[in-house]
Design a protein around this motif. Structure first.
Motif, PDB file in Angstrom:
ATOM      1  N   LEU A  69      11.721   7.621   6.764  1.00 21.44           N
ATOM      2  CA  LEU A  69      12.281   8.306   7.931  1.00 21.44           C
ATOM      3  C   LEU A  69      12.753   7.258   8.938  1.00 21.44           C
ATOM      4  O   LEU A  69      12.096   6.227   9.115  1.00 21.44           O
ATOM      5  N   PRO A  70      13.862   7.511   9.606  1.00 20.93           N
ATOM      6  CA  PRO A  70      14.408   6.498  10.504  1.00 20.93           C
ATOM      7  C   PRO A  70      13.651   6.400  11.825  1.00 20.93           C
ATOM      8  O   PRO A  70      13.036   7.362  12.276  1.00 20.93           O
ATOM      9  N   ASP A  71      13.733   5.213  12.400  1.00 15.25           N
ATOM     10  CA  ASP A  71      13.133   4.942  13.710  1.00 15.25           C
ATOM     11  C   ASP A  71      14.276   4.522  14.621  1.00 15.25           C
ATOM     12  O   ASP A  71      14.953   3.519  14.361  1.00 15.25           O
ATOM     13  N   SER A  72      14.475   5.270  15.691  1.00 15.76           N
ATOM     14  CA  SER A  72      15.623   4.984  16.555  1.00 15.76           C
ATOM     15  C   SER A  72      15.352   3.848  17.533  1.00 15.76           C
ATOM     16  O   SER A  72      16.206   3.490  18.342  1.00 15.76           O
ATOM     17  N   GLY A  73      14.139   3.293  17.503  1.00 13.66           N
ATOM     18  CA  GLY A  73      13.865   2.116  18.324  1.00 13.66           C
ATOM     19  C   GLY A  73      13.407   2.424  19.739  1.00 13.66           C
ATOM     20  O   GLY A  73      13.475   1.575  20.616  1.00 13.66           O
ATOM     21  N   GLN A  74      12.907   3.614  19.960  1.00  7.49           N
ATOM     22  CA  GLN A  74      12.454   3.993  21.306  1.00  7.49           C
ATOM     23  C   GLN A  74      10.930   3.896  21.456  1.00  7.49           C
ATOM     24  O   GLN A  74      10.366   4.450  22.390  1.00  7.49           O
ATOM     25  N   GLY A  75      10.279   3.230  20.511  1.00 10.44           N
ATOM     26  CA  GLY A  75       8.834   3.059  20.618  1.00 10.44           C
ATOM     27  C   GLY A  75       8.076   3.965  19.656  1.00 10.44           C
ATOM     28  O   GLY A  75       8.643   4.872  19.028  1.00 10.44           O
ATOM     29  N   LEU A  76       6.780   3.659  19.543  1.00 11.54           N
ATOM     30  CA  LEU A  76       5.937   4.309  18.532  1.00 11.54           C
ATOM     31  C   LEU A  76       5.873   5.823  18.705  1.00 11.54           C
ATOM     32  O   LEU A  76       6.029   6.575  17.733  1.00 11.54           O
ATOM     33  N   ASN A  77       5.628   6.300  19.919  1.00 10.69           N
ATOM     34  CA  ASN A  77       5.450   7.753  20.085  1.00 10.69           C
ATOM     35  C   ASN A  77       6.741   8.524  19.822  1.00 10.69           C
ATOM     36  O   ASN A  77       6.702   9.608  19.221  1.00 10.69           O
ATOM     37  N   ASP A  78       7.873   7.983  20.230  1.00 10.10           N
ATOM     38  CA  ASP A  78       9.152   8.647  19.931  1.00 10.10           C
ATOM     39  C   ASP A  78       9.414   8.658  18.430  1.00 10.10           C
ATOM     40  O   ASP A  78       9.883   9.660  17.874  1.00 10.10           O
ATOM     41  N   ALA A  79       9.127   7.521  17.778  1.00  8.13           N
ATOM     42  CA  ALA A  79       9.360   7.452  16.326  1.00  8.13           C
ATOM     43  C   ALA A  79       8.493   8.477  15.600  1.00  8.13           C
ATOM     44  O   ALA A  79       8.957   9.168  14.670  1.00  8.13           O
ATOM     45  N   LEU A  80       7.243   8.600  16.036  1.00  7.98           N
ATOM     46  CA  LEU A  80       6.352   9.569  15.386  1.00  7.98           C
ATOM     47  C   LEU A  80       6.775  11.002  15.680  1.00  7.98           C
ATOM     48  O   LEU A  80       6.735  11.867  14.793  1.00  7.98           O
ATOM     49  N   ALA A  81       7.181  11.263  16.914  1.00  6.69           N
ATOM     50  CA  ALA A  81       7.601  12.632  17.260  1.00  6.69           C
ATOM     51  C   ALA A  81       8.812  13.046  16.434  1.00  6.69           C
ATOM     52  O   ALA A  81       8.875  14.159  15.890  1.00  6.69           O
ATOM     53  N   ALA A  82       9.781  12.125  16.310  1.00  8.32           N
ATOM     54  CA  ALA A  82      10.977  12.446  15.521  1.00  8.32           C
ATOM     55  C   ALA A  82      10.626  12.611  14.047  1.00  8.32           C
ATOM     56  O   ALA A  82      11.106  13.544  13.374  1.00  8.32           O
TER      57      ALA A  82
END
Ligand SMILES: Nc1nc2c(ncn2[C@@H]2O[C@H](COP(=O)(O)OP(=O)(O)OP(=O)(O)O)[C@@H](O)[C@H]2O)c(=O)[nH]1
Ligand SMILES: O=C(O)[C@H](O)COP(=O)(O)O
Length: 210
Positions: A69-82
């Motif tokens: 799954l992609p990580d948009s680079g906004q930090g751990l919590n944003d990556a997990l939420a997405a």
């Protein structure tokens, strides 16, 4: 019932920065890779886990049998939420977020953690200092607000209580031991750095990056 594991993996050049004083870039990369493989192998062996995903901005680091799954680079919590919202949309009923830096993690402890979480609707695995959160299980709550970061355990407890959930807090040694600092590294038994086990049970193949 479909239980997904979601493993966050930080970008290579930023990972394990607190170990930069004791390990060079190549050593840190090797340690991170070894720990990732151990976590993925334990998840693959865990009976309560149906599917595995890794959220990371470097999909080439994710084994082909595991959903990337992609990580948009906004930090751990944003990556997990997405990442979590993609998994709920795919039909997940339960979600286990588990960090990639748990070198001693055991499949039996993952199973125990998930079963404890089912009994309460949620479970949290504290780090050995009692301040961080190394794993979080949630059943059916698709909009839980992740609070990872320093001293996250109390924030996760508060967020759960605000929703009327009293999370299980099972004490499982293999889930409590994460590697953040040189002091953690000094506690790592030498055997834990031995060649990593292979994925013994292939999770349902999923070759797409979504
Ligand atoms: N996808 C993703 N994973 C992250 C991010 N930040 C941390 N992680 C992962 O979250 C887990 C816990 O991370 P930390 O304990 O903060 O470890 P770390 O960030 O590698 O170590 P430091 O650089 O020393 O803080 C590990 O599995 C990391 O790889 C992020 O921004 N995106
Ligand atoms: O516990 C957490 O939420 C994260 O793992 C970050 O905290 P740390 O300082 O233990 O890495």
């Amino acid at each position: 019932m479909s239980c997904w594991a979601l493993v966050p993996l930080k970008a290579r050049r930023f990972g394990k920065s607190r170990l930069a004083g004791v390990l060079d870039d190549a050593e840190r990369a090797s340690l991170v890779q070894s720990m990732l493989e151990r976590v993925l192998a334990a998840l693959a062996d865990a009976r309560e886990i149906d599917r595995i995903a890794v959220v990371c901005c470097e999909p080439e680091r994710v084994p082909p049998a595991i959903l990337s799954l992609p990580d948009s680079g906004q930090g751990l919590n944003d990556a997990l939420a997405a990442g979590a919202s993609r998994l709920w949309a795919r039909g997940a009923d339960e979600l286990l977020v588990i960090h990639a830096d748990l070198p001693l993690v055991r499949a039996a402890d993952i199973d125990c953690f998930v079963r404890c979480g089912r009994s309460q609707g949620m479970a949290l695995a504290a780090d050995r200092h009692g301040s961080g959160t190394n794993a979080l299980f949630v059943a059916g709550v698709t909009d839980f607000s992740f609070q990872f970061g320093a001293h996250s355990l109390s924030r996760h407890l508060a967020a759960a209580h605000a929703r009327g959930i009293a999370p299980a807090l099972p004490e499982l040694d293999s889930l409590a031991f994460d590697i953040d600092t040189p002091a953690d590294l000094a506690c790592l038994p030498p055997a834990a750095l031995a060649p990593t086990p292979h994925l013994r049970r292939s999770p349902t193949p999923c070759l797409i990056t979504c």
